[in-house]
Design a protein around this motif. Structure first.
Motif, PDB file in Angstrom:
ATOM      1  N   TRP A  49       0.670   5.811  -9.299  1.00  0.00           N
ATOM      2  CA  TRP A  49       1.533   5.375  -8.193  1.00  0.00           C
ATOM      3  C   TRP A  49       1.764   6.521  -7.211  1.00  0.00           C
ATOM      4  O   TRP A  49       1.715   6.344  -5.999  1.00  0.00           O
ATOM      5  N   LYS A  50       2.028   7.701  -7.768  1.00  0.00           N
ATOM      6  CA  LYS A  50       2.301   8.878  -6.937  1.00  0.00           C
ATOM      7  C   LYS A  50       1.070   9.270  -6.125  1.00  0.00           C
ATOM      8  O   LYS A  50       1.162   9.658  -4.954  1.00  0.00           O
ATOM      9  N   HIS A  53       0.131   5.515  -3.828  1.00  0.00           N
ATOM     10  CA  HIS A  53       1.139   4.705  -3.126  1.00  0.00           C
ATOM     11  C   HIS A  53       0.548   3.356  -2.712  1.00  0.00           C
ATOM     12  O   HIS A  53       0.543   3.002  -1.528  1.00  0.00           O
ATOM     13  N   SER A 147       7.345   0.158  -9.061  1.00  0.00           N
ATOM     14  CA  SER A 147       6.911  -0.416  -7.783  1.00  0.00           C
ATOM     15  C   SER A 147       7.932  -1.365  -7.170  1.00  0.00           C
ATOM     16  O   SER A 147       7.673  -1.956  -6.125  1.00  0.00           O
TER      17      SER A 147
END
Length: 197
Positions: A49-50, A53, A147
């Motif tokens: 996720w980091k 994005h 998220s």
């Protein structure tokens, strides 16, 4: 990393020929295989996720009990008692200590199911509220938590029971495209409301 309008990060447990099929040209697709280990999920999913994005994360897991392509509506925080491939289980038996019991995806899986079924793909699609309280569910909840609901989980039957890799690839492609379309519509609506006010 291109400035694509839509960025899709696909985490899969098995490659159902999605790379070969591809998605729309404006979608960046990243495919990862996630080990069946609680601790790896806890470190890998946040790092992805980091790094990216993404607009959406779609997890795909194989279920020996599945007879259809199954869209999971939600992830659950508690009840993780089964040992993983490293013979490990979280002491807390939950994903996120203090997190809500259940997190729903922002994507309306019923709509996705109806649209894909109506398109006549020849692959049965259904909706579920229980992803199984094992690594699939654990991964989904973790992703939904990070998220704020911009995740999805799709369970598929084992290859050949009854669908081929090509069948499943076509179904996944259609499902993901519908999910992205729904996200786009939701974002346009929010944008219009902000602009109006």
């Amino acid at each position: 990393f291109s400035n694509a309008e839509e960025i899709l990060l696909e985490i899969v447990f098995e490659d159902f020929e999605l790379k070969k099929l591809g998605l729309e040209s404006e979608v960046d697709l990243h495919v990862y295989e996630v080990p069946v280990e609680y601790q790896t999920v806890q470190s890998l999913v946040p790092s992805l996720w980091k790094q990216y994005h993404p607009q959406l994360v779609v997890h795909v897991g194989v279920s020996g009990m599945a007879t259809t392509v199954t869209l999971e509506k939600c992830g659950r925080n508690h009840g993780y008692k089964g040992l993983d491939n490293s013979s490990f289980c979280p002491d807390s038996q939950c994903c996120i200590v203090g997190g809500p019991d259940c997190i729903d995806s922002v994507i309306d899986m019923e709509i996705v199911c109806k649209r894909v079924t109506a398109s006549g793909l020849g692959v049965a699609v259904s909706v579920s509220k229980d992803a199984g309280r094992y690594l699939c569910d654990f991964t989904y909840y973790t992703s939904l938590y990070l998220s704020h609901g911009r995740s999805a989980f799709i369970h598929v039957p084992p290859l050949g029971k009854p669908y081929s890799g090509e069948d499943l690839g076509r179904a996944l492609k259609a499902i993901i495209q519908e999910m992205l379309d729904l996200l786009d519509q939701a974002e346009e609506k929010i944008h219009c409301q902000q602009h109006f006010h």
